[in-house]
Design a protein around this motif. Structure first.
Motif, mmCIF file in Angstrom:
data_model
loop_
_atom_site.group_PDB
_atom_site.id
_atom_site.type_symbol
_atom_site.label_atom_id
_atom_site.label_comp_id
_atom_site.label_asym_id
_atom_site.label_seq_id
_atom_site.Cartn_x
_atom_site.Cartn_y
_atom_site.Cartn_z
ATOM 1 N N TYR A 249 0.834 -1.194 0.000
ATOM 2 C CA TYR A 249 0.000 0.000 0.000
ATOM 3 C C TYR A 249 0.873 1.251 0.000
ATOM 4 C CZ TYR A 249 -3.680 -3.190 1.580
ATOM 5 O OH TYR A 249 -4.567 -4.229 1.690
ATOM 6 N N VAL A 250 0.325 2.324 -0.567
ATOM 7 C CA VAL A 250 0.939 3.642 -0.504
ATOM 8 C C VAL A 250 -0.039 4.579 0.182
ATOM 9 C CG1 VAL A 250 1.870 5.582 -1.801
ATOM 10 C CG2 VAL A 250 2.268 3.247 -2.615
ATOM 11 N N ASP A 251 0.355 5.145 1.326
ATOM 12 C CA ASP A 251 -0.450 6.134 2.043
ATOM 13 C C ASP A 251 -0.028 7.519 1.553
ATOM 14 O OD1 ASP A 251 -1.880 4.353 3.810
ATOM 15 O OD2 ASP A 251 0.034 4.018 4.820
ATOM 16 N N LEU A 252 -0.941 8.250 0.950
ATOM 17 C CA LEU A 252 -0.580 9.522 0.335
ATOM 18 C C LEU A 252 -0.323 10.625 1.356
ATOM 19 C CD1 LEU A 252 -3.043 9.535 -2.710
ATOM 20 C CD2 LEU A 252 -0.677 8.719 -2.589
ATOM 21 N N MET A 253 -1.038 10.606 2.492
ATOM 22 C CA MET A 253 -0.847 11.624 3.535
ATOM 23 C C MET A 253 -0.859 10.937 4.902
ATOM 24 S SD MET A 253 -3.184 14.794 2.088
ATOM 25 C CE MET A 253 -4.721 13.928 2.367
ATOM 26 N N PRO A 254 0.143 10.142 5.225
ATOM 27 C CA PRO A 254 0.102 9.311 6.434
ATOM 28 C C PRO A 254 0.090 10.087 7.749
ATOM 29 C CG PRO A 254 2.293 9.290 5.468
ATOM 30 C CD PRO A 254 1.397 9.972 4.477
ATOM 31 N N ASN A 255 0.499 11.356 7.754
ATOM 32 C CA ASN A 255 0.570 12.122 8.995
ATOM 33 C C ASN A 255 -0.602 13.089 9.164
ATOM 34 O OD1 ASN A 255 3.063 10.912 9.727
ATOM 35 N ND2 ASN A 255 4.126 12.310 8.335
ATOM 36 N N TYR A 256 -1.666 12.869 8.393
ATOM 37 C CA TYR A 256 -2.850 13.708 8.489
ATOM 38 C C TYR A 256 -4.013 12.894 9.075
ATOM 39 C CZ TYR A 256 -0.454 17.191 5.643
ATOM 40 O OH TYR A 256 0.431 18.125 5.182
ATOM 41 N N TRP A 257 -5.033 13.610 9.530
ATOM 42 C CA TRP A 257 -6.193 12.935 10.119
ATOM 43 C C TRP A 257 -6.847 11.999 9.111
ATOM 44 C CZ3 TRP A 257 -6.749 12.509 15.024
ATOM 45 C CH2 TRP A 257 -6.381 13.535 15.901
ATOM 46 N N ILE A 258 -6.948 12.451 7.874
ATOM 47 C CA ILE A 258 -7.555 11.648 6.817
ATOM 48 C C ILE A 258 -6.540 11.473 5.693
ATOM 49 C CG2 ILE A 258 -9.402 11.509 5.103
ATOM 50 C CD1 ILE A 258 -11.141 13.185 6.955
#
Length: 202
Positions: free
Chosen positions: A111-120
């Motif tokens: 998987y690739v998390d596009l914004m891992p340090n954000y709430w969503i």
């Protein structure tokens, strides 16, 4: 006035959803998922299922995985179990038999998390592995024995979803994936799955 309040609340919600929070923890994680699967059989003329069924009833899907997260990337090993999908086969207005398809998958996913340090955070990914398929044709006529086929086939999946961060370690995931489960008795078995899950990073 009401319109202004609604607009302001929407703006606040959007800012909170996109605001950066404490950095998400990297490391090993466990995840549990559950959802619904819609199986589809793409048949050929020489298949036992030809001209009989194409879509099976929706069934429950359950899975568990262990993985590792590093920055924007996750890799995991997942086991997927699905409830038996059944469909009655009717010929000339007569119920002749019932088809049951069972499947269990063992997958290596990325998987690739596009914004891992954000709430969503949106994410996308895919995986490869193999699926244990079983198909049973239960004949209504008592004098005719049931027909059964079993196969272990290469399978793959792709999908995307959203992650809601509760804190640095706990996340709630929701998404969709398309899964090819392999071929059995001339029929290609595909699955459309919608799921939700909980993921905890240690």
């Amino acid at each position: 006035m009401k319109k202004t309040i609604v607009t302001a609340c929407s703006a606040v919600a959007l800012v909170l959803g996109l605001s950066n929070v404490a950095e998400a923890r990297d490391g090993f994680y466990l995840t549990a998922r559950g959802g619904m699967t819609w199986n589809n059989l793409n048949t050929k003329d020489d298949s036992i299922t030809a001209a009989k069924i194409s879509d099976l009833d929706s069934v429950g899907m359950y899975s568990g995985a262990i993985g590792y997260k590093y920055k924007y990337f996750r890799a995991e090993l997942e086991y997927i179990s699905r409830d038996d999908a059944e469909e009655d086969i009717v010929s000339s207005g007569v119920h002749t038999s019932s088809m049951t398809v069972s499947s269990k998958s063992y997958m290596l996913n990325m998987y690739v998390d596009l914004m891992p340090n954000y709430w969503i955070s949106p994410y996308f990914g895919g995986g490869i592995g193999y699926t244990e398929l079983e198909m049973v044709n239960d004949n209504v006529a008592a004098a005719t024995s049931d027909e059964k086929w079993e196969e272990s086939k290469f399978s793959w999946q792709i999908g995307a979803g959203l992650t809601l961060r509760i804190n640095r370690c706990l996340n709630i995931d929701a998404g969709y994936r398309y899964h090819t489960l392999g071929k059995i008795e001339g029929a290609e078995v595909n699955a459309h799955e919608w799921y939700g899950g909980i993921r905890f990073t240690f």
